[in-house]
Write a protein that holds these residues in place. Structure first.
Motif, mmCIF file in Angstrom:
data_model
loop_
_atom_site.group_PDB
_atom_site.id
_atom_site.type_symbol
_atom_site.label_atom_id
_atom_site.label_comp_id
_atom_site.label_asym_id
_atom_site.label_seq_id
_atom_site.Cartn_x
_atom_site.Cartn_y
_atom_site.Cartn_z
ATOM 1 N N VAL A 479 40.993 41.037 44.196
ATOM 2 C CA VAL A 479 41.246 42.455 44.418
ATOM 3 C C VAL A 479 42.680 42.813 44.081
ATOM 4 O O VAL A 479 42.956 43.821 43.415
ATOM 5 C CB VAL A 479 40.921 42.829 45.881
ATOM 6 C CG1 VAL A 479 41.368 44.254 46.184
ATOM 7 C CG2 VAL A 479 39.437 42.684 46.153
ATOM 8 N N ASN A 480 43.623 41.987 44.517
ATOM 9 C CA ASN A 480 45.039 42.273 44.271
ATOM 10 C C ASN A 480 45.408 42.154 42.803
ATOM 11 O O ASN A 480 46.246 42.910 42.301
ATOM 12 C CB ASN A 480 45.913 41.338 45.107
ATOM 13 C CG ASN A 480 45.745 41.565 46.603
ATOM 14 O OD1 ASN A 480 45.293 42.626 47.024
ATOM 15 N ND2 ASN A 480 46.101 40.584 47.399
ATOM 16 N N VAL A 481 44.792 41.202 42.098
ATOM 17 C CA VAL A 481 45.146 40.984 40.695
ATOM 18 C C VAL A 481 44.480 42.018 39.793
ATOM 19 O O VAL A 481 45.121 42.605 38.908
ATOM 20 C CB VAL A 481 44.761 39.552 40.263
ATOM 21 C CG1 VAL A 481 44.934 39.378 38.756
ATOM 22 C CG2 VAL A 481 45.620 38.532 41.002
ATOM 23 N N THR A 482 43.188 42.261 39.997
ATOM 24 C CA THR A 482 42.464 43.187 39.118
ATOM 25 C C THR A 482 42.664 44.639 39.511
ATOM 26 O O THR A 482 42.508 45.528 38.677
ATOM 27 C CB THR A 482 40.965 42.872 39.137
ATOM 28 O OG1 THR A 482 40.445 43.089 40.459
ATOM 29 C CG2 THR A 482 40.721 41.419 38.739
ATOM 30 N N GLY A 483 42.969 44.898 40.769
ATOM 31 C CA GLY A 483 43.094 46.274 41.232
ATOM 32 C C GLY A 483 41.774 46.974 41.459
ATOM 33 O O GLY A 483 41.757 48.183 41.725
#
Length: 836
Positions: A479-483
């Motif tokens: 979630v944090n990397v792909t947004g």
């Protein structure tokens, strides 16, 4: 000089080739000075190209948006018009008609296109910048178009100020927001009055180009689909420029938001009509909570559950002091016999010094407290005689309390053969059993048997929790990397991030399960120690009276409650349909262990072993996984599950009715038909064990009804459906236990009664908050966000967090009910306690 001549020659040749190419091309390039806010109607062909030149003043302290709007006026054209916008630090290009692709590569064309230009930052206080709009095409015929460049009003969003705008798939919108001083976190909220068309909200850093089309909006930043509501929490630390773009894009199709899936024939190069997909939206950016609210929320959560520990310690000190004082008082009279003293100590278990809060936490000293009296010794003699009579009551007296169906157990009702003391088959076929009949095994053997429950669940917890923790960390990282904000189903209007966690408040609120589970373990440990001390003293009450005390299942229940808190926290790291089983697995175990504990109270010798019990629970979890993966709309799965559910109910009913004295072999059908013939057809005799039959008939009605409901409705949330089956059976068995306890002439002490009422009230409030439904993974992420609501407690916790608080307290109270409901039998001989 030779080299110099060669270089000059090469330059002249290049210039000559360029001149020849220019003269050989018949196209004409026209540059026009253009103005903002003016509509330019023009034509373009392959023989002419138009360049529009614009200039505007850019200030470092002020940002103005520039929007380019284009409309194709020619009805049919085989070659699109290409628009290239050249800025100081960026180039933007698009064609008209604009072709956007949907599901299954379906293509939609748009003849009206509007794009906002990105604004590269300037280092000087003010400067004039130029940008150019190049218009060209390969069409041999004239193509008519309209061009308009205008300034965007309110391009920079203001804090807590709502701004409305329209957007379409070919005319996206984006705006700039700058963090004000002292604000480190904001919540960007986008709302619309109608569900469709489906939209995407994106948060992007200040850079060029801005990805503002349906086919590229997910390339960078954070994004989420939305229907009516969208919300993203944005932190200053993620944006070095202290500002960001809020991008809103309308999708070409609605399937991503749960809209209908339209069928179109897939023909090559077919362009579909996009229709009217305009949407009006509102955007508002509000400051999020500050660090003080985080601290207050954590202190509030810790304070609630630490208060249970503090009150437990205080009550333990008070009760121990009172117990010592009463012992001294009981030893003073010289004319009091030891038997009378013991009788009085055991009598005063019905004292009424309990208030509702102390009820829950005073159980750590319940064994001591239950034998104490708050009244003078001289006032207790009368009630002592009464209770002593209760201890010595005859079987005839109890039988009259049990009505006709529970007639007295007299000497004539027993088989007088000598092997009744050794053969369990003879003992268990008696019409009315006492606890002493099913408590014949060596206590040390049974203790080891039930301690296996604790050690097995501890092992299961370790091997189950470690992969779960690893998986949810991976989810959060993705979630944090792909947004991609559609991976996790948060309540985005009340999701407070902390570090890498997106919704820290939903994780923190599970602390109650862990802390109260640990407190329950400590209370059970204290009771276990007191009981072992009594056995070491050869206390006749501990050896021959009351329900046999085996604490292994209680230890397992406390461990399961702690693990429920841990796994619920893991689930709320990234809640979605694939990991919802983490939140329910130990719920199944808690329900199963509570039922086993209820059964163990009156059947200590024949209760299921830990290996059998956990194997059955593993099968339940296995079906839970299958239901999540294959259960949605799968008729075959629901038929198979319903059949297995009904068969398991019948087998368990037979096991309970005959107390394990039956065999599942090839002759089972023959024996069933024989019993039906002899008992129902030939002599029409009623069931031998009426009470058990009533329970099992009701249980079968409930379970068959639940199986029919699942087969007809096929609920999407299979895990919750399975949990509902477990809870219904637990409540049914608990109600049966309470009714039979009262029918047997037993009492429910004030302590246990207040625990029951308090727990029921807390469960009622807890379920109210549970059914608020702030999010649901049974729908699309966009539809789930329609249920999102703001925080309601301390601006930090939402309805689901309150459910966590109340349900942890309610589970703790339920465990205390199981722990204390038979304290009234602690001074009753086991051959006078009925089995049911």
């Amino acid at each position: 000089s030779f080299v110099y001549c060669v270089r000059v020659t090469l330059v002249l040749e290049v210039l000559w080739v360029s001149v020849c190419l220019v003269h050989s091309d018949s196209s004409v390039v026209v540059q026009k000075e253009a103005q903002f806010g003016v509509s330019y109607l023009d034509t373009v062909t392959s023989h002419n190209q138009t360049i529009y030149s614009f200039n505007h003043t850019v200030s470092r302290n002020k940002t103005e948006g520039v929007r380019v709007s284009v409309e194709l006026l020619s009805e049919t054209t085989k070659s699109p018009i290409l628009f290239v916008i050249r800025q100081k630090q960026a180039v933007l290009s698009f064609q008209v008609p604009l072709i956007l692709r949907g599901l299954y590569q379906r293509k939609y064309q748009y003849t009206q296109v509007g794009r906002t230009l990105c604004q590269p930052p300037t280092l000087v206080a003010s400067e004039t910048q130029f940008f150019y709009v190049d218009v060209s095409t390969l069409s041999s015929t004239s193509v008519h178009y309209q061009l308009r460049v205008s300034r965007v009003e309110s391009f920079t969003l203001q804090t807590d100020k709502k701004f409305s705008f329209n957007a379409t798939p070919s005319q996206p919108q984006f705006f700039k927001y700058v963090f004000p001083d002292g604000v480190d976190t904001v919540i960007v909220k986008v709302n619309s009055e109608k569900n469709f068309p489906c939209s995407v909200m994106s948060i992007q850093d200040i850079q060029c180009p801005v990805y503002d089309l349906d086919n590229n909006v997910a390339f960078i930043g954070m994004y989420q689909t939305m229907t009516k509501k969208g919300a993203v929490t944005v932190q200053r630390k993620d944006f070095p420029s202290n500002s960001f773009y809020v991008v809103v894009v309308v999708k070409t199709e609605d399937e991503a938001c749960g809209g209908p899936l339209k069928f179109y024939p897939l023909l090559p190069d077919e362009l579909l009509d996009a229709g009217n997909r305009s949407k009006t939206l509102d955007v508002v950016v509000s400051p999020a909570i500050n660090s003080e609210v985080y601290v207050m929320g954590m202190l509030f959560c810790l304070g609630i559950f630490l208060s249970f520990y503090v009150l437990t310690f205080l009550v333990a000190c008070i009760e121990n002091k009172r117990m010592n004082r009463k012992r001294e008082g009981f030893l003073q009279p010289a004319d009091m016999s030891p038997a009378e003293t013991a009788s009085i100590i055991g009598v005063r278990s019905t004292n009424y010094i309990i208030i509702i809060i102390i009820i829950i936490i005073s159980l750590s000293v319940a064994d001591n407290g239950s034998t104490m009296s708050s009244e003078p010794v001289t006032d207790s003699l009368a009630s002592a005689e009464g209770t002593y009579g209760y201890m010595e009551r005859s079987m005839d007296t109890v039988g009259r309390c049990r009505q006709e169906s529970l007639s007295s157990v007299e000497e004539d009702d027993y088989d007088t053969l000598a092997d009744i003391d050794s053969d369990k088959n003879i003992v268990r076929t008696k019409k009315y059993l006492c606890v002493s009949d099913l408590a014949r095994k060596d206590k040390r053997v049974l203790n080891k048997k039930y301690q296996i429950y604790f050690w097995n669940i501890s092992t299961i917890a370790v091997f189950y929790a470690l992969p779960v923790i690893q998986l949810v960390i991976t989810y959060q990282t993705v979630v944090n990397v792909t947004g991609n904000q559609d991976i996790c189903y948060y309540n985005f209007l009340c999701a407070h991030p902390l570090g890498a966690l997106s919704s820290f408040n939903n994780i923190l609120s599970n602390l109650g399960y862990v802390m109260l589970g640990l407190l329950f373990l400590l209370i059970v440990l204290q009771r276990d120690i007191l009981h072992n001390r009594a056995l070491m003293r050869n206390d006749i009450t501990a050896l021959e009276c009351g329900i046999p005390k085996h604490f292994g299942l209680f230890y397992a229940m406390g461990t399961a409650l702690m693990m429920e808190g841990l796994l619920s926290a893991c689930y709320h790291v990234c809640p979605n349909y694939t990991n919802f089983q983490f939140d329910t697995s130990f719920m199944y175990m808690i329900a199963g262990l509570c039922m086993l504990k209820l059964y163990q109270k009156r059947h200590p010798d024949i209760n299921a072993s830990a290996y059998t019990a956990y194997a059955c629970l593993a099968a339940v979890i296995f079906f839970s996984v299958l239901g999540v993966v294959f259960g949605k709309g799968n008729t075959a799965f629901w038929i198979v599950f319903s059949v297995i559910h009904i068969l398991a109910t019948l087998l368990l009913s037979t096991q309970l009715y005959y107390m394990g004295r039956w065999k599942l072999d090839s002759g089972i059908l023959r024996r069933m038909l024989y019993v039906i013939y002899t008992d129902c057809v030939r002599q029409c005799s009623g069931p031998m064990y009426i009470d058990r039959m009533v329970l099992l008939v009701m249980g079968n009605i409930v379970n068959w009804s639940l199986a029919a409901y699942g087969l007809i409705k096929r609920p999407n949330d299979f895990a919750s459906y399975l949990l509902a089956i477990a809870i219904c059976n637990l409540l049914l068995y608990f109600a049966f236990y309470i009714i039979m306890k009262l029918r047997s002439g037993e009492r429910i002490r004030c302590l246990a009664l207040v625990c029951i009422l308090f727990t029921a009230v807390v469960w009622g409030f807890a379920l109210f908050f549970f059914f608020q439904g702030l999010s649901t993974w049974q729908k699309t992420p966009a539809e789930s966000r329609e249920h999102n609501r703001d925080c309601i407690l301390l601006s930090f916790f939402d309805d689901h967090d309150i459910w966590h608080f109340l349900s942890s307290i309610a589970m703790f109270g339920s465990f205390l009910v199981l722990l204390t409901m038979d304290d009234d039998l602690d001074t009753v001989q086991r051959d006078k306690i009925y089995v049911f």
